[in-house]
Design an enzyme around this catalytic site. Structure first.
Site, short mmCIF file in Angstrom:
data_model
loop_
_atom_site.label_atom_id
_atom_site.label_comp_id
_atom_site.label_asym_id
_atom_site.label_seq_id
_atom_site.Cartn_x
_atom_site.Cartn_y
_atom_site.Cartn_z
N GLY A 164 -2.99 7.11 8.50
CA GLY A 164 -3.87 7.70 9.49
C GLY A 164 -4.52 6.68 10.40
O GLY A 164 -4.88 6.99 11.54
N SER A 165 -4.67 5.45 9.91
CA SER A 165 -5.28 4.39 10.73
C SER A 165 -4.34 3.92 11.83
O SER A 165 -4.73 3.13 12.69
CB SER A 165 -5.65 3.20 9.84
OG SER A 165 -6.57 3.58 8.85
N SER A 215 -8.98 -0.85 8.10
CA SER A 215 -8.83 -0.65 6.66
C SER A 215 -10.21 -0.43 6.06
O SER A 215 -11.06 -1.32 6.13
CB SER A 215 -8.16 -1.86 5.99
OG SER A 215 -8.18 -1.73 4.58
N THR A 217 -11.29 -0.36 3.02
CA THR A 217 -11.63 -1.32 1.96
C THR A 217 -11.37 -2.76 2.36
O THR A 217 -11.83 -3.69 1.70
CB THR A 217 -10.81 -1.01 0.69
OG1 THR A 217 -9.41 -1.18 1.00
CG2 THR A 217 -11.06 0.41 0.21
N PHE A 218 -10.59 -2.94 3.41
CA PHE A 218 -10.12 -4.25 3.87
C PHE A 218 -9.28 -4.94 2.78
O PHE A 218 -9.22 -6.16 2.70
CB PHE A 218 -11.29 -5.16 4.29
CG PHE A 218 -11.00 -5.93 5.54
CD1 PHE A 218 -11.01 -5.30 6.77
CD2 PHE A 218 -10.69 -7.28 5.51
CE1 PHE A 218 -10.73 -5.99 7.95
CE2 PHE A 218 -10.40 -8.00 6.68
CZ PHE A 218 -10.42 -7.34 7.90
N THR A 219 -8.65 -4.13 1.95
CA THR A 219 -7.77 -4.66 0.90
C THR A 219 -6.39 -4.01 0.93
O THR A 219 -5.55 -4.33 0.10
CB THR A 219 -8.39 -4.45 -0.49
OG1 THR A 219 -8.63 -3.05 -0.71
CG2 THR A 219 -9.69 -5.22 -0.64
N THR A 220 -6.16 -3.07 1.88
CA THR A 220 -4.86 -2.41 1.96
C THR A 220 -3.77 -3.47 2.18
O THR A 220 -3.84 -4.24 3.15
CB THR A 220 -4.84 -1.40 3.12
OG1 THR A 220 -5.96 -0.52 2.98
CG2 THR A 220 -3.55 -0.59 3.12
N GLY A 277 -8.06 9.54 5.62
CA GLY A 277 -7.28 8.76 6.57
C GLY A 277 -6.63 9.58 7.65
O GLY A 277 -6.62 9.21 8.83
N GLN A 359 2.03 13.87 8.86
CA GLN A 359 1.09 13.37 7.85
C GLN A 359 0.03 14.41 7.55
O GLN A 359 -0.28 14.69 6.38
CB GLN A 359 0.42 12.07 8.29
CG GLN A 359 -0.47 11.51 7.18
CD GLN A 359 -1.38 10.39 7.60
OE1 GLN A 359 -1.79 10.32 8.75
NE2 GLN A 359 -1.72 9.52 6.67
N LYS A 516 3.38 2.56 -4.50
CA LYS A 516 2.62 1.36 -4.14
C LYS A 516 2.31 0.52 -5.37
O LYS A 516 2.39 -0.71 -5.35
CB LYS A 516 1.32 1.77 -3.43
CG LYS A 516 1.54 2.32 -2.03
CD LYS A 516 0.33 3.04 -1.50
CE LYS A 516 -0.84 2.12 -1.29
NZ LYS A 516 -1.99 2.81 -0.66
#
Length: 553
Positions: A164-165, A215, A217-220, A277, A359, A516
């Site tokens: 979605g981002s 992101s 979480t900034f961890t994707t 998202g 999506q 993932k």
């Protein structure tokens, strides 16, 4: 969640089964129009868009509807407690119960500042604060006040995200390209395939490029990998880490990771955990759109979504446009055996709209477990696909017209083009196809008609069109920011309606997690020397073959 039955156990479902059996294959749309000259007026609905004063016409009359069908479908929605679920959503209740979250993207487009709360706390102020930050920042960049490290203005935006981002911002920025700032170039990077980031960087100048790292979480994994590649590319020219603050912005809530990356926390644009998202384009994730079309147009986009929210929440079910759309989807999926749904926009700017809806629809309702934890006893989640017409007419429309599958279809068009070239000839040709395709799918062509055209006997069966294929035609005045916002919100609430009837949670997405998680383990194996034997023979064989071909063995 107790109190919700399997859909096929609802009284109205059983009534619809009887109604369907009575209709059988005997309902012929062409004949229904001949019997009722007012069918179009009876089954069309007009949405009056407060955002820009325009109207959007939704013609449901070429669907398998009779005077008896719509009331039965409405009764199904009532039996499924759609109205209660809808009210819970608008009240900020945690209807995404598997993740214990509210579903409150409507609050992002609450342009009238109506009271909206989650856990007893108003969310209006936080939403408005982020919007004000977006307005200020976008105006600085667009005006040239915001300068890069060498003193040059920004003219290129690279949005790095996934799901979605990416799908939301790229779709909206493409659909609203006529409103985009001249001289500003947008790139969207989502794929972990290095080609995606490489192509974007190839056409960018580090002195004039702004990166938006999207992101929560900034961890994707995919997003942070692409972001770090962009940072290394940038620093080859900028040299100093301090310059990152002028060229990188975070659409995130993780201050620690954002600052660790080198981004100034002042350049963070946050959003709440009640923003899924696939609904996030209305939030800070839409910053690329805001930068491109300007804040006033972005605000109109929000207002269009808000107008459809108001209609969905207040209109009686039998007049409620997204509810009718959602109920028709259930009708075709579960009573007619349709497995797919086509959305074909007659507008080149909307070429990414079907991908966006894929999506929204399939991540939301690709579920087989009810709210009570039981496996469903019916079909859910149609496969949604689409391409812009008229190009699609020369590819897969053959299957629609003469194939064996029932494919309910939405056609979308605007009366006014943003590019009325050749004395509007192109738009007239486009419109003629918009009307003709829906009509052809409905009326078909009989053997007698084919014979009258002079076809030989052996060719007659090959040129017959059975017709009786259902379509919904959506006709807007023009694809403005407000109109696009309303159309997106229409499909959001249509999807909600489907999920409510099917008694599933439309707002989690556990299905994306397994692959993932396995990929992380396999990546470690790719870093190790030698062959692996930790999987089934097929997966292990493929990994070992890849390592050999890539020179990693």
């Amino acid at each position: 969640m107790p109190g919700f039955a399997q859909a096929n156990e609802l009284p109205a479902w059983k009534s619809l089964m009887e109604h369907h059996d009575k209709l059988g294959r005997g309902m012929v749309l062409k004949s229904e129009f001949e019997k009722d000259p007012k069918r179009f007026q009876k089954f069309s609905r007009t949405f009056k868009n407060e955002a820009d004063g325009s109207e959007i016409l939704f013609d449901f009359s070429k669907n398998f509807l009779t005077d008896e069908t719509l009331p039965l479908l409405v009764k199904l929605a009532q039996d499924a407690k759609l109205e209660d679920l809808r009210e819970d959503m608008f009240k900020g209740e945690k209807i995404n119960f598997t993740e214990k979250r509210a579903v409150y993207h409507m609050a992002l487009r609450n342009v009238k500042n109506e009271p909206m709360q989650v856990d007893g706390k108003s969310v209006v102020e936080d939403v408005n604060s982020v919007l004000e930050h977006m307005k200020e920042f976008s105006e600085q960049v667009r005006s040239g006040e915001w300068k890069g490290y060498s003193g040059k203005a920004i003219n290129t935006i690279v949005n790095i995200g996934i799901g979605g981002s990416d799908l939301g911002p790229v779709m909206v920025s493409e659909a609203l390209k006529p409103y985009g700032k001249d001289g500003m170039t947008l790139h969207f990077v989502s794929n972990i395939d290095g080609t995606h980031i490489a192509e974007a960087l190839k056409h960018s100048d580090p002195e004039t490029t702004l990166f938006l790292i999207a992101s929560k979480t900034f961890t994707t994994a995919e997003t942070t990998t692409n972001a770090n590649t962009a940072k290394k590319w940038f620093l080859k020219s900028a040299k100093e880490d301090s310059h990152i603050a002028k060229h990188f912005v975070a659409l995130s809530t993780n201050t620690k990771e954002v600052e660790k990356f080198g981004i100034d926390s002042k350049n963070m644009f946050g959003f709440q955990d009640w923003v899924g998202g696939r609904y996030s384009v209305w939030s800070a994730i839409g910053l690329s759109v805001c930068l491109y079309i300007g804040y006033d147009n972005f605000h109109e986009f929000l207002a269009g979504g808000n107008a459809m929210d108001h209609h969905f929440r207040t209109a009686p079910l039998e007049e409620n446009i997204p509810v009718i759309g959602g109920l028709l989807s259930v009708w075709y999926s579960d009573f007619f055996g349709a497995q797919t749904h086509l959305v074909a926009p007659f507008d080149q700017y909307m070429h990414r709209f079907p991908a966006y809806l894929q999506q929204l629809s399939m991540e939301s309702n690709g579920k087989a477990i009810t709210r009570s934890g039981d496996y469903v006893k019916y079909t859910t989640g149609p496969i949604l696909f689409g391409e812009p017409a008229t190009n699609a007419q020369h590819s897969f429309f053959q299957l629609l017209h003469q194939g064996t599958k029932l494919i309910p279809t939405d056609f979308i068009m605007a009366a006014e083009s943003h590019n009325p070239v050749e004395n509007n000839l192109h738009q007239k040709m486009l419109a003629s196809n918009f009307f003709a395709q829906a009509e052809a799918l409905m009326i078909g062509k009989t053997p007698d008609q084919v014979k009258a055209e002079g076809a030989s006997d052996e060719l007659v069966p090959h040129k017959v069109f059975l017709g009786n294929r259902p379509t919904t035609s959506i006709l807007a005045q023009k694809i403005t920011p407000g109109t696009l916002g309303a159309l997106i919100a229409y499909y959001e609430h249509l999807t909600f309606t489907e999920g409510a009837v099917w008694n599933i949670n439309s707002f989690d997405q556990w299905g994306v997690e397994l692959g993932k998680a396995l990929a992380k383990g396999i990546q470690k194996e790719l870093d190790e020397s030698g062959e692996t034997d930790k999987h089934d023979s097929s997966t292990a064989g493929l990994i070992n073959a890849f390592k050999k071909k890539a020179g990693m063995a």
